[in-house]
Design an enzyme around this catalytic site. Sequence first.
Site, PDB file in Angstrom:
ATOM      1  N   HIS A 185     -10.364  -4.494   8.175  1.00  0.00           N
ATOM      2  CA  HIS A 185     -10.380  -4.829   9.597  1.00  0.00           C
ATOM      3  C   HIS A 185     -11.523  -4.064  10.252  1.00  0.00           C
ATOM      4  CE1 HIS A 185      -6.647  -6.999   9.378  1.00  0.00           C
ATOM      5  NE2 HIS A 185      -5.986  -5.943   8.950  1.00  0.00           N
ATOM      6  N   CYS A 232      -9.353  -8.813  -0.749  1.00  0.00           N
ATOM      7  CA  CYS A 232      -8.062  -8.965  -1.435  1.00  0.00           C
ATOM      8  C   CYS A 232      -8.152  -8.583  -2.913  1.00  0.00           C
ATOM      9  CB  CYS A 232      -7.506 -10.371  -1.255  1.00  0.00           C
ATOM     10  SG  CYS A 232      -7.019 -10.692   0.448  1.00  0.00           S
TER      11      CYS A 232
END
Length: 194
Positions: free
Chosen positions: A68, A155
């Site tokens: 983020h 991921c």
Amino acid sequence: MIVHHWGEIEYTKAREQMQEIHSQALKDGKNHLICCSHPNVFTVGSNSSEAFKVAVIKTDRGGSITCHSLGQSVFYFCFHVVNPAKFYKKVVSSFELFFAKYLPEVFYDRAQAGFYIQNRKIASLGFRYSQGVSLHGVALNVAVDLAFHSQIKPCNLDGIVPTSLEREGVFLSEEEVNREIVCCIERSFDEPNL
């Protein structure tokens, strides 16, 4: 649907406030959508046991490591969910509506939970459900620092690199993106913005 615009907010504070919105949703019976962004942070899902070369914050969502940062629009869903599969499909279709308008080459990959252009990941998804109400949501790279995001494999997937709307030639502000995504969510869920 009640929309909360939080702007820039530190990740752990947002997680606490999301829990408060989750409690509010349980009381008022309404769906709540949170739009925000976070300063630089790496988060990892609760079911991940991987080791990473960067400091991470463990979360209670699903999925692996996510980056983020400012320039990323984050959408947290505190929605009433009867059928998680149907809910998830509506979330995906919301973002597909957005991408169909601005970046039609983007596709959703269910096996690797995210939105991609070839091997470039532009958005990540991760949810949890508690007492019939969802938590967490979707992070969409609008105009992020890709050098920062490239410190990890999105991921933790081999051969996948991060990208953004800006990098792909779509120049929208976070405010414009948020406004468009909210409209797409309203359409997919057939729920007006209160």
